[in-house]
Design a protein around this motif. Structure first.
Motif, mmCIF file in Angstrom:
data_model
loop_
_atom_site.group_PDB
_atom_site.id
_atom_site.type_symbol
_atom_site.label_atom_id
_atom_site.label_comp_id
_atom_site.label_asym_id
_atom_site.label_seq_id
_atom_site.Cartn_x
_atom_site.Cartn_y
_atom_site.Cartn_z
ATOM 1 N N THR A 13 0.832 -1.207 0.000
ATOM 2 C CA THR A 13 0.000 0.000 0.000
ATOM 3 C C THR A 13 0.866 1.256 0.000
ATOM 4 N N TRP A 318 -4.501 -4.905 -2.319
ATOM 5 C CA TRP A 318 -5.951 -5.105 -2.291
ATOM 6 C C TRP A 318 -6.332 -6.407 -1.597
ATOM 7 N N VAL A 333 -10.847 0.096 6.027
ATOM 8 C CA VAL A 333 -10.934 1.340 5.263
ATOM 9 C C VAL A 333 -10.129 1.223 3.964
ATOM 10 N N LEU A 334 -8.927 0.646 4.071
ATOM 11 C CA LEU A 334 -8.093 0.470 2.872
ATOM 12 C C LEU A 334 -8.782 -0.439 1.856
ATOM 13 N N GLY A 337 -11.749 1.464 0.206
ATOM 14 C CA GLY A 337 -11.306 2.470 -0.749
ATOM 15 C C GLY A 337 -10.838 1.862 -2.054
ATOM 16 N N GLN A 338 -10.027 0.809 -1.960
ATOM 17 C CA GLN A 338 -9.528 0.156 -3.170
ATOM 18 C C GLN A 338 -10.667 -0.514 -3.941
ATOM 19 N N ALA A 340 -13.785 0.284 -3.970
ATOM 20 C CA ALA A 340 -14.618 1.309 -4.594
ATOM 21 C C ALA A 340 -13.991 1.805 -5.888
ATOM 22 N N GLY A 341 -12.681 1.989 -5.861
ATOM 23 C CA GLY A 341 -11.981 2.442 -7.061
ATOM 24 C C GLY A 341 -12.078 1.431 -8.195
#
Length: 394
Positions: A13, A318, A333-334, A337-338, A340-341
Motif C-alpha cells: 500500500t 488489495w 478502510v483500505l 477504498g480500493q 470502490a476504485g
C-alpha cells in the motif's frame, strides 16, 4: 502469519501511494527549487553566419506499413527551420507489405533539392525497429541523429531548439513535449498531461527518464547498439547513454504533435507492449539504481522501476486489505477504498456512455492501464523473445 501479511500489505500500500501520489508531489516540490530550461536562440528561417556552428543532423525515420503518412512526414522534416546543408533525412522501409516505399519515393522524385538530402532505404525483410536503428545509426556520419515516428509532426523549430543543447559536450540526449492532437479519451488526455509535467520535473532533478519515440535527438558518437530484442527502444537508448555519464535533457519548448487518434482498444494493446518493455528494462537496467547516478537513480526507481511491478503491488495491497479487513478497522478502510476504485473503473468500462465525470474516467483509464501493463509484463516473463514490430491498426 498475520504479522507477515500485515507487513506485506502495508508495504504494498505504501509503495502504491508513493508511486502515484507522494513521488509526484515530492518531485514538484524539488523541481520548484531548480532553474527552468533556458530558451534557445532562434533562427526564424533566416540564414546567418552562425549556421556553420550548428551540428549536422540525420533525421532517421523507421517505417513499417506507413503508406498513409510517409509523404506527410517527409514534407514535415524538409520544412523544418534548419540549415539545408546540415540536415539529412533517412527513411528506412522495414520489409513493408504496402506502398510505403513507393509513396516515399514519389514524395521526393520531382524535387532536386530533396533528392540531395533524402535517402530512402527499402529493406525486403521485416527485421524489426531495433535492428533498423542499430544498423542505420551506425551508417550515419553526422554529429547528431534525430529519431522520429511517421505519425508525428514536428514543430518547425523543434530540431533547431534541440540541436542547440548539444553545444554542451556533456549532453547526450534531448527530448521535448509530446502533444496529442486527438486523445482517445479524457483519461488519456489527463494521463499525458500528468506525464508531461512529471517528465519535466524529473529532468530538472536528475535528467530525462527515457524519451518518447515520436521525436528525440542523440549524439551519434554516444550511441551503442542495444540488444536485438529490446522492446522500449526510446527508453533504453537514452538510459544507456545516461549510464555512460552523459546528460539527458528535457526541453518543453521542443514540440511534437501526434496526429493519430487512438481508441481504448488500441491504447490497451500499446500499453501491453509498453508493459512488457517496462519489465524488460527493469531487469536489464537495474544498474541505474546505483546511488552514483544520483537524481537519475531516484527518478528511475520511483517511476519506471516501480511501474513495472505496480500491477503486482496493487494486487497484494488489495487482497491483503480484504483478508485483514474483518479484524482491523484500518485495513477495512483500505479495502473499502480500493474496492470502490476498482468497482468504479469496472462500471465505467461496462457503461462508457454514462456521465461518469473526469474522476470516473481518470480512474478507469488508470486501472485499465495497470491491467494492460500487468498482462504485458506477464507475457514478457513467460516468453522474453519477441519478433519484429507489427503496426497496431488504429
Amino acid at each position: 502469519m498475520s504479522v507477515f501479511l500485515e507487513a506485506v500489505t502495508l508495504a504494498a500500500t505504501g509503495l502504491a501511494a508513493y508511486h502515484h501520489a507522494v513521488y509526484p508531489a515530492l518531485l514538484r516540490a524539488i523541481a520548484r527549487r531548480e532553474n527552468g530550461t533556458a530558451e534557445a536562440s532562434r533562427r526564424d528561417f533566416l540564414s546567418t553566419t552562425a549556421d556553420s556552428d550548428l551540428p549536422t543532423v540525420t533525421v532517421l525515420v523507421p517505417a513499417y506499413n506507413e503508406e498513409k503518412t510517409i509523404a506527410q512526414k517527409i514534407a514535415n522534416v524538409l520544412s523544418l527551420d534548419y540549415p539545408a546543408d546540415r540536415l539529412e533525412l533517412r527513411v528506412v522501409c522495414d520489409g513493408c507489405t504496402d506502398e510505403t516505399y513507393a509513396e516515399a519515393s514519389r514524395a521526393v522524385e520531382f524535387d532536386e533539392q530533396a533528392l540531395d538530402r533524402v535517402t530512402i532505404v527499402n529493406c525486403l525483410e521485416n527485421r524489426g525497429k531495433t535492428a533498423v536503428l542499430n544498423e542505420q545509426i551506425a551508417r550515419c556520419d553526422t554529429d547528431l541523429v534525430a529519431l522520429t515516428d511517421t505519425s508525428s509532426i514536428l514543430a518547425v523549430d523543434a530540431l533547431l531548439l534541440a540541436a542547440q543543447h548539444f553545444a554542451d559536450w556533456r549532453v547526450g540526449v534531448v527530448s521535448g513535449t509530446y502533444l496529442l492532437m486527438e486523445p482517445g479519451s479524457a483519461g488519456e488526455a489527463a494521463y499525458w498531461r500528468f506525464q508531461t509535467a512529471l517528465k519535466a520535473a524529473e529532468a530538472r532533478i536528475g535528467g530525462l527518464i527515457g524519451a518518447h519515440g515520436a521525436f528525440y535527438v542523440i549524439r551519434r558518437s554516444s550511441f551503442r547498439p542495444i540488444p536485438a530484442d529490446t522492446i522500449n527502444d526510446d527508453f533504453v537508448i537514452p538510459m544507456c547513454i545516461a549510464a555512460d555519464g552523459l546528460r539527458t535533457v528535457y526541453d518543453p519548448n521542443v514540440l511534437t504533435y501526434e496526429l493519430d487518434g487512438t481508441s481504448l482498444a488500441v491504447d490497451r494493446q500499446r500499453r501491453k507492449r509498453i508493459g512488457a518493455g517496462n519489465m524488460q528494462q527493469a531487469i536489464r537496467l537495474v544498474g541505474l539504481l546505483h546511488p552514483r547516478h544520483g537524481g537519475l537513480a531516484f527518478a528511475f526507481f520511483s517511476s519506471k522501476f516501480l511501474r513495472a511491478f505496480m500491477p503486482l503491488i496493487l494486487v497484494l495491497a488489495w487482497l491483503g486489505s480484504l483478508a485483514l479487513a474483518p479484524t482491523s478497522p484500518v485495513f477495512a478502510v483500505l479495502a473499502a477504498g480500493q474496492s470502490a476504485g476498482y468497482l468504479l473503473a469496472g462500471l465505467v468500462h461496462v457503461a462508457p456512455g454514462l456521465p461518469w465525470g473526469r474522476v470516473g474516467r481518470a480512474v478507469h483509464y488508470l486501472v485499465q492501464a495497470h491491467v494492460a501493463n500487468g498482462i504485458g509484463a506477464l507475457d514478457y516473463l513467460r516468453n522474453p523473445k519477441r519478433g519484429p514490430w507489427r503496426r497496431i491498426a488504429t
